[in-house]
Design an enzyme around this catalytic site. Structure first.
Site, PDB file in Angstrom:
ATOM      1  N   SER A 164      30.947  16.797  53.747  1.00 49.41           N
ATOM      2  CA  SER A 164      29.575  16.299  53.710  1.00 49.41           C
ATOM      3  C   SER A 164      29.652  14.794  53.524  1.00 49.41           C
ATOM      4  O   SER A 164      30.662  14.276  53.019  1.00 49.41           O
ATOM      5  CB  SER A 164      28.836  16.909  52.516  1.00 49.41           C
ATOM      6  OG  SER A 164      27.677  16.151  52.200  1.00 49.41           O
ATOM      7  N   TYR A 177      27.899  20.055  43.634  1.00 47.26           N
ATOM      8  CA  TYR A 177      28.085  19.998  45.093  1.00 47.26           C
ATOM      9  C   TYR A 177      28.898  18.754  45.498  1.00 47.26           C
ATOM     10  O   TYR A 177      29.877  18.850  46.246  1.00 47.26           O
ATOM     11  CB  TYR A 177      26.704  19.982  45.754  1.00 47.26           C
ATOM     12  CG  TYR A 177      26.723  19.987  47.262  1.00 47.26           C
ATOM     13  CD1 TYR A 177      26.822  21.176  47.966  1.00 47.26           C
ATOM     14  CD2 TYR A 177      26.627  18.795  47.984  1.00 47.26           C
ATOM     15  CE1 TYR A 177      26.823  21.184  49.357  1.00 47.26           C
ATOM     16  CE2 TYR A 177      26.632  18.791  49.360  1.00 47.26           C
ATOM     17  CZ  TYR A 177      26.727  19.989  50.050  1.00 47.26           C
ATOM     18  OH  TYR A 177      26.739  19.991  51.414  1.00 47.26           O
TER      19      TYR A 177
END
Ligand code: BGC
Length: 279
Positions: A164, A177
């Site tokens: 990401s 995350y």
């Protein structure tokens, strides 16, 4: 097999995509199938969506199966890899894509939500890549390719880890995350270094804001979308297909000299857009 298929970039290859019942994983599975690979669509709980994707791929003339597994559980992973082997053959391409978000201000984050996200996003990717490498190595031991790779690919195996932009962009309220995505960077590069001598290529894709269920709040209203555009110099939200195209590239011989790299597919989100107008 028709001619278009025989000349497709990933013809005669078998791919496994984890977390492929929706979002980016589904886009990647569809793109790999379109490029000629036989695709295993892994899912955790959404069987209906996984089956629907498999049907779509088959209707377009491709080969696909669905396979249920929790990537945080080593036994599930082992079962998934043997199902893929039994039903589609030796695996060439593995996309470790499964990922979840359990957001909370760090001051309130429960240990359970911390662990859950680490288990799926980081441990799950590690177990998936480990199983992929084991499968590639076992294949070489059995088939003894003279130059170390099968005829339909310049590498013995290819792995893509789904990272990401939050492997470099800190993200308040999403510490679990962001920590997993930062971790994926060193995990992927370390594994890439370790297995490159066996002609196994391991890389990552770092998507920016892609229109999927995980970030629905960020694009479902015009106001939210306008706010999101402030973070994207290219001024459009990404689509799962954008990530699918990048995955086909990293899985194909077109990227044969690319090893241990993270490809940012983010419309420029990592370019510090706050400085667009002189800061
Ligand atoms: C997250 C999305 C977010 C994007 C950009 C992704 O990794 O899963 O929710 O929209 O990063 O911030």
């Amino acid at each position: 097999m028709n001619e278009a298929k025989a000349t497709a970039k990933l013809a005669n290859q078998v791919a496994l995509v984890t977390g492929a019942s929706s979002g980016i994983g589904a886009g990647v599975a569809a793109a790999l199938a379109k490029a000629g690979a036989a695709v295993a669509v892994n899912y955790h709980s959404n069987a209906d969506s996984a089956h629907a994707l498999v049907d779509d791929i088959r209707k377009s003339g491709g080969r696909a199966i669905s396979v249920k597994a929790d990537v945080g559980q080593p036994d599930d992973i082992a079962r998934m890899f043997s199902a893929v082997h039994d039903q589609l053959g030796d695996v060439d391409i593995v996309v470790a894509n499964s990922g979840i978000q359990k957001d909370a201000p760090s001051i309130d984050m429960t240990l359970e939500d911390w662990h859950k996200v680490i288990e799926t996003n980081l441990t799950g990717q590690f177990l998936t890549v480990q199983a992929a490498v084991r499968a590639f190595v076992a294949r070489q031991r059995k088939q003894q390719f003279a130059d170390g790779h099968p005829p339909h690919s310049k590498a013995l195996g290819k792995v893509i880890c789904m990272s990401s932009v939050h492997d470099v962009i800190p993200w308040a309220g999403h510490v679990n995350y962001a920590a997993t995505k930062g971790g994926i960077n060193m995990m992927m590069r370390t594994l890439a270094q370790e297995f490159a001598p066996q002609r196994i290529r391991i890389n990552a894709i770092a998507p920016g804001a892609i229109r999927t269920p995980i970030n629905k709040e960020g694009w479902e209203s015009p106001e939210a979308l306008e706010k999101m555009m402030k973070l994207i110099p290219y001024k459009r939200i990404g689509e799962a297909e954008d990530i699918g195209n990048a995955a086909v590239f990293l899985a194909s011989d077109d990227s044969d000299y690319i090893v241990g790299t993270t490809l940012y597919v983010d419309g420029g989100m990592t370019l510090y857009p706050g400085f667009e107008n002189n800061g």
